[in-house]
Write an enzyme that holds these catalytic residues in place. Sequence first.
Site, mmCIF file in Angstrom:
data_model
loop_
_atom_site.group_PDB
_atom_site.id
_atom_site.type_symbol
_atom_site.label_atom_id
_atom_site.label_comp_id
_atom_site.label_asym_id
_atom_site.label_seq_id
_atom_site.Cartn_x
_atom_site.Cartn_y
_atom_site.Cartn_z
ATOM 1 N N ASN A 166 24.060 50.560 19.196
ATOM 2 C CA ASN A 166 24.408 50.722 20.615
ATOM 3 C C ASN A 166 24.784 52.141 21.011
ATOM 4 O O ASN A 166 25.472 52.337 22.015
ATOM 5 C CB ASN A 166 25.563 49.780 21.005
ATOM 6 N N ALA A 167 24.320 53.122 20.245
ATOM 7 C CA ALA A 167 24.645 54.511 20.578
ATOM 8 C C ALA A 167 23.546 55.188 21.387
ATOM 9 O O ALA A 167 23.701 56.340 21.801
ATOM 10 C CB ALA A 167 24.902 55.306 19.300
ATOM 11 N N GLU A 193 13.890 53.458 14.454
ATOM 12 C CA GLU A 193 14.323 52.499 13.423
ATOM 13 C C GLU A 193 13.923 52.995 12.022
ATOM 14 O O GLU A 193 13.444 52.240 11.177
ATOM 15 C CB GLU A 193 13.732 51.113 13.695
ATOM 16 N N GLN A 201 15.551 53.720 9.482
ATOM 17 C CA GLN A 201 16.245 53.178 8.305
ATOM 18 C C GLN A 201 15.382 52.189 7.544
ATOM 19 O O GLN A 201 15.603 51.941 6.350
ATOM 20 C CB GLN A 201 17.560 52.502 8.711
ATOM 21 N N CYS A 224 34.784 51.046 14.771
ATOM 22 C CA CYS A 224 35.331 52.088 13.902
ATOM 23 C C CYS A 224 35.645 51.478 12.539
ATOM 24 O O CYS A 224 35.636 50.254 12.361
ATOM 25 C CB CYS A 224 36.592 52.694 14.530
#
Length: 210
Positions: free
Chosen positions: A12-13, A89, A91, A184
Amino acid sequence: MAKLTFRYSAMNAGKSTMAMQVAHNYGEIGANILVWKPLIDTKGEDTITSRIGINRKVDHLLSDTDSPVILIKEVLKTTPNIDAIIVDEAQFLTESQVNELYYITKIFDIAVLCFGLRCDFQMQGFVGAPRLLLLADDIEEIKTLCSCKKKATQNLRLVNGKPTFEGEQVAIDGTEDITYKSVCGECFIKYYLEWMKNKEQPLIKERKKL
């Protein structure tokens, strides 16, 4: 000489949004680009999708057996000047594919910009991300916030809205009641301890019965 760039973040960044913005910027100056994403990312099928509602069709869906070098050689037969390859994507790339993307930047002088997650919902690395962290010429963190307003660094998986810390590594957002939340490190641990506590309670009850 062209560079391999890796831009990573938690969920969501706006990674996909940024990937599409970069593609748009290249297009505005008349550059020739290719947009790829791994086939395993079924969200949006053959498009990059963003939570803010924009999308872009990809030029190729990369299977695990696809060779980026072979693909670019085929493209260059008809389009001699490719300025950049954008991979969303990232990764999910294989180690070999990341190696070949690095090779492309140095031998073909084509910039490669990869966007993806650093780690999964269990704080484990995907195959592509660790290799990108090792090989990329430029590494940039895309920052986002946890609900507690601290910088989010981890990905929390939710099943029917409840946190879970077990299951297959790959489960696409929005499928089978699975969603993700950026958190976090502190909140991640709090969610994990609560999950473990709830998981152990049925076991305690069973022992008491015995």
